[in-house]
Design a protein around this motif. Structure first.
Motif, PDB file in Angstrom:
ATOM      1  N   ARG A  67       0.822  -1.218   0.000  1.00  0.00           N
ATOM      2  CA  ARG A  67       0.000   0.000   0.000  1.00  0.00           C
ATOM      3  C   ARG A  67       0.849   1.257   0.000  1.00  0.00           C
ATOM      4  O   ARG A  67       0.464   2.269  -0.580  1.00  0.00           O
ATOM      5  N   PHE A  68       2.038   1.196   0.651  1.00  0.00           N
ATOM      6  CA  PHE A  68       2.846   2.407   0.791  1.00  0.00           C
ATOM      7  C   PHE A  68       4.177   2.279   0.067  1.00  0.00           C
ATOM      8  O   PHE A  68       4.804   1.207   0.056  1.00  0.00           O
ATOM      9  N   ALA A  69       4.604   3.372  -0.555  1.00  0.00           N
ATOM     10  CA  ALA A  69       5.904   3.464  -1.220  1.00  0.00           C
ATOM     11  C   ALA A  69       6.659   4.637  -0.615  1.00  0.00           C
ATOM     12  O   ALA A  69       6.097   5.737  -0.466  1.00  0.00           O
ATOM     13  N   TYR A  70       7.908   4.410  -0.246  1.00  0.00           N
ATOM     14  CA  TYR A  70       8.742   5.452   0.355  1.00  0.00           C
ATOM     15  C   TYR A  70      10.022   5.610  -0.452  1.00  0.00           C
ATOM     16  O   TYR A  70      10.536   4.642  -1.025  1.00  0.00           O
ATOM     17  N   ALA A 126      -2.497   9.760  -2.343  1.00  0.00           N
ATOM     18  CA  ALA A 126      -1.909  10.872  -1.589  1.00  0.00           C
ATOM     19  C   ALA A 126      -0.394  10.684  -1.491  1.00  0.00           C
ATOM     20  O   ALA A 126       0.087   9.582  -1.237  1.00  0.00           O
ATOM     21  N   GLU A 127       0.365  11.750  -1.694  1.00  0.00           N
ATOM     22  CA  GLU A 127       1.824  11.678  -1.583  1.00  0.00           C
ATOM     23  C   GLU A 127       2.373  13.041  -1.196  1.00  0.00           C
ATOM     24  O   GLU A 127       1.823  14.078  -1.557  1.00  0.00           O
ATOM     25  N   ALA A 128       3.487  13.013  -0.453  1.00  0.00           N
ATOM     26  CA  ALA A 128       4.108  14.261   0.014  1.00  0.00           C
ATOM     27  C   ALA A 128       5.384  13.922   0.766  1.00  0.00           C
ATOM     28  O   ALA A 128       5.629  12.766   1.130  1.00  0.00           O
ATOM     29  N   ASP A 129       6.222  14.941   0.993  1.00  0.00           N
ATOM     30  CA  ASP A 129       7.353  14.766   1.903  1.00  0.00           C
ATOM     31  C   ASP A 129       6.818  14.406   3.291  1.00  0.00           C
ATOM     32  O   ASP A 129       5.708  14.819   3.668  1.00  0.00           O
ATOM     33  N   MET A 130       7.577  13.654   4.036  1.00  0.00           N
ATOM     34  CA  MET A 130       7.129  13.258   5.368  1.00  0.00           C
ATOM     35  C   MET A 130       8.228  13.536   6.387  1.00  0.00           C
ATOM     36  O   MET A 130       9.417  13.569   6.066  1.00  0.00           O
ATOM     37  N   ALA A 131       7.810  13.721   7.606  1.00  0.00           N
ATOM     38  CA  ALA A 131       8.750  13.940   8.706  1.00  0.00           C
ATOM     39  C   ALA A 131       8.884  12.656   9.504  1.00  0.00           C
ATOM     40  O   ALA A 131       7.962  11.851   9.588  1.00  0.00           O
ATOM     41  N   LEU A 132      10.048  12.465  10.108  1.00  0.00           N
ATOM     42  CA  LEU A 132      10.269  11.325  10.975  1.00  0.00           C
ATOM     43  C   LEU A 132       9.597  11.607  12.328  1.00  0.00           C
ATOM     44  O   LEU A 132       9.334  12.768  12.657  1.00  0.00           O
TER      45      LEU A 132
END
Length: 774
Positions: free
Chosen positions: A94-97, A113-119
């Protein structure tokens, strides 16, 4: 160390791995692994096209929840987004990083939905809850059971993993009709095994609670399929597995076995019996789960007498396995099971490298059709002068032995007679005739070289088939058949499929092609010898196309007994009944026999896996080459350096033009003895191609004056001779060591005699520059 000095391995070890570990990945049953998704298309010479590997696959409770593509810290993390999406789509995650260890990007493959993400990075449980927003107890129980891999000796391929989880997810949601559509040779039995393993170990059953082990029935329509499945389930306890066959029933006092968890049988056995059908001796709710192998020709067909069996066991969840995605001829199968839970196509399997590609040799002759003339002898039957017969008439209405002999001689004269082959004939009698003709013209002396395997051959034929499947046995090398071997032949080393009868449907055509697609060491491709214009099926939109929507099933009243007449149905032996009327038998005149001629052509394939004409093939190649090569001087300079040449050939291979396809071009431009350089020059710049002999002879006549020692000259002359005989592949840098060993006994001795490896390489390169100087 600057981030620009980091390698990708550095970034992974120092930046990405700690983040995943801190989130709990690789702990408490969750897994982090690098996964080879596919090995790449099989190509000539034992090579492969570009394979695919995911840097990180994040697995929890048996589900591949996410893919993470890593890039080194010195470049943008966004560079890995495209790969991550592709890999997640293939793996069903389901998720791609994507990350460079500094910045992170996330894609939800379901919502888009996609975007930069924070840890911090999500934990295994957090990612599980994001993937499965609705809790399901059975999903959790299935996830707690590890796949059975024989102690890690093998792993499920990505599509097998997806198929298993798709079926289990459907069961977890309460579905009772499930369909998996996967190309022949992709391991449907292994998939069925893993599903059964998870059900068995988790104690899934129709009660909805894990209070007992399930009772699972594996149904096939041929003994060899049931046998193969029974043998493949060897990881289960011995007392959990049983056969429902006449021997077992007889030993059990006439009663079918009931004290087991996994039952294997065929429709024919299950629907016969003394007094009443075997299946009626089980309560309708006895089985929890039924696997129907090759369901497109089994009980799911509306007109099949076997359908009553599936309807009798209506409470059970039923899984259909098939290799045929189209529904024009099997709409009732898809209507019964519904939309496939998962599909894996033949074309995808070939491009991934899990299936063997094929060539098609179209064999047209002067006797593809026949008009009766009294100069030919009428041996049997009735025929009028001028009666015309086409391909579908031969060996069903009319038999001309000389015609069949000419076909046998044609393909036997062109194949390697030590390679295994299947020959598909019109009838069982035709299969016997072709068997005898093959044995008459074979080069060897072994009387078991070719055998017939049809319904009439019974147990003897089954033994011939088992011997044929055994790759350690050289004979039988060729089997002839009519219908029986179109499915169920798990023989990995089949190199030739010979079509000597028309193919009745796209379903049957795909099944027959599937006989050769299984991979085997040293098997770069298999060849279809097409005497009946079956290659036209490749142009049909149904060939490996997208499935059509299923039609709604017709209303039926499910019977609960053997049938209204009280008689069990007749078994389907997989062979068509032959017409009882007398066939016309013709003996050709000597003149006509001697005049039979064949014209063979080869079908070419686009990188997308579609058949194209020779002209279209060249046009496509011209477009690819024009984008890589500006002029002939650039091509000459590139080709003169073996390392640059290898890189260029790799670029062409990535575009779908592997060595095998490039070799085909020699035939298209009528330059079979030319260097590939000359062939490509002709395609791009219409330069007249020279033969390899012309090039080698010119270089030899110059005497290679720049070569100072006799030993070096003799080495280069040996390389030149090999090039002249076998082609430009002999000029690859990796071949140099073999030449040194052949000439001097070892690489070390060669270097000592010739003044060191740099001197050898310099002379090797100078020779190639001279070879391609004009």
């Amino acid at each position: 160390m600057s981030i620009y000095d980091e390698t990708e391995a550095d970034t992974r070890a120092e930046r990405i791995d700690p983040v995943l570990a801190a989130a709990g990945w690789g702990q408490n049953g969750s897994k982090v692994r690098r996964e080879v998704i596919c090995p790449g298309r099989i190509q000539a010479g034992g090579t492969r096209g570009k394979g695919l590997s995911a840097d990180y696959v994040l697995i929890h409770k048996g589900q591949k929840l996410a893919v993470l593509e890593a890039k080194r810290a010195g470049i943008s993390h966004r560079n890995g987004v495209g790969q991550a999406k592709d890999y997640a789509d293939r793996l069903g995650s389901r998720f791609a990083y994507a990350s460079n260890g500094i910045n992170w990007y996330q894609v939800d493959m379901t919502t888009g939905a996609e975007a930069d993400m924070a840890l911090p990075f999500p934990t295994p449980e957090e990612l599980w809850d994001r993937t499965f927003t609705t809790h399901n107890d059975w999903r959790e129980r299935f996830g707690a059971v590890e796949f059975e891999t024989d102690g890690g000796k093998w792993e499920l391929r990505y599509y097998q993993h997806k198929a298993v989880n798709a079926a289990l997810e459907a069961l977890a949601k309460g579905d009772r009709r499930i369909l998996l559509t996967l190309a022949t040779g992709t391991g449907k039995t292994s998939i069925a095994f893993q599903i059964a393993w998870k059900l068995f170990q988790s104690k899934w059953n129709l009660s909805g609670e894990p209070v007992r082990r399930p009772r699972i029935l594996f149904l096939a329509d041929r003994n060899i399929l049931a046998d193969q499945a029974y043998n493949a389930f060897g990881a289960f306890p011995n007392d959990a597995v049983t056969r429902i066959d006449p021997d077992t029933i007889r030993k059990n006092g006439g009663q079918p076995p009931k004290n087991a968890s996994l039952f294997f049988t065929i429709f024919q056995t299950f629907m016969t019996g003394e007094g009443k059908a075997v299946y009626t001796q089980y309560p309708p709710d006895f089985f929890d789960f039924i696997v129907v192998d090759e369901c497109h020709r089994g009980g799911a067909k509306d007109e099949s007498e076997w359908r009553r069996l599936l309807e009798y066991f209506e409470p059970a969840a039923q899984l259909g396995l098939t290799a045929t995605p189209k529904r024009k001829h099997n709409a009732d199968t898809y209507a019964y099971f519904g939309e496939p839970a998962y599909t894996y196509a033949l074309r995808t399997g070939i491009e991934d490298g899990f299936l063997t590609p094929f060539k098609v040799r179209q064999m047209a002759s002067t006797i593809d059709a026949y008009v009766y003339h009294p100069e030919d002898e009428l041996v049997a039957g009735d025929a009028e002068i001028g009666d015309a017969f086409t391909e579908s008439d031969f060996n069903t209405r009319i038999v001309i032995e000389e015609r069949e002999l000419s076909r046998v001689k044609e393909f036997m004269g062109q194949i390697n007679q030590r390679q295994k082959a299947l020959v598909f004939c019109a009838t069982q009698d035709h299969a016997a005739l072709v068997r005898d003709l093959i044995n008459q013209v074979k080069d060897g002396t072994n009387p078991n070289y070719c055998h017939r395997v049809t319904a009439d051959d019974g147990a003897v034929g089954e033994q011939h088939l088992r011997n044929f499947q055994d790759n350690d046995k050289a004979t039988p090398t060729i089997l002839t058949t009519s219908q029986k071997l179109s499915t169920g032949v798990d023989a990995r080393n089949i190199r030739h499929i010979v079509l000597m009868r028309p193919i009745r449907s796209m379903i049957e055509f795909k099944q027959i092609i599937g006989r050769g697609t299984r991979t085997y060491e040293g098997k770069d491709f298999f060849t279809i010898w097409d005497f009946v214009k079956a290659h036209e099926n490749f142009s049909d939109p149904e060939w490996d196309g997208e499935p059509l929507a299923p039609e709604p099933p017709s209303p039926r009243t499910p019977p609960v007994g053997p049938g209204p007449d009280g008689e069990p149905p007749k078994p389907d032996d997989g062979e068509s009944e032959e017409p009882p009327r007398e066939k016309i038998v013709i003996k050709l005149s000597d003149g006509k026999t001697r005049a039979i001629r064949y014209i063979a052509t080869t079908t070419y394939w686009s990188p997308e896996g579609k058949p194209i004409s020779a002209a279209e093939f060249l046009e496509r190649l011209f477009g690819e080459l024009a984008g890589l090569i500006a002029d002939e001087d650039q091509l000459r300079k590139l080709w003169s350096d073996p390392d640059n040449r290898e890189h260029f050939l790799g670029q062409l291979s990535d575009r779908g033009y592997d060595q095998d396809r490039l070799n085909d071009i020699r035939g298209l431009v009528d330059a079979p003895d030319s260097d590939l350089f000359d062939v490509l020059s002709y395609v791009l710049f219409t330069s007249p191609p020279k033969t390899r002999h012309n090039r080698a002879d010119r270089l030899r006549s110059d005497g290679m004056p720049e070569v100072e020692t006799t030993d070096m000259r003799e080495l280069l002359l040996a390389v030149l001779s090999a090039y002249e005989t076998r082609g430009e592949t002999e000029l690859a840098t990796k071949k140099l060591g073999s030449f040194l060993i052949a000439r001097f006994g070892s690489v070390g001795e060669g270097k000592a005699r010739l003044g060191g490896l740099p001197a050898v390489r310099k002379a090797f390169l100078a020779m190639q520059q001279g070879l391609y100087s004009s």
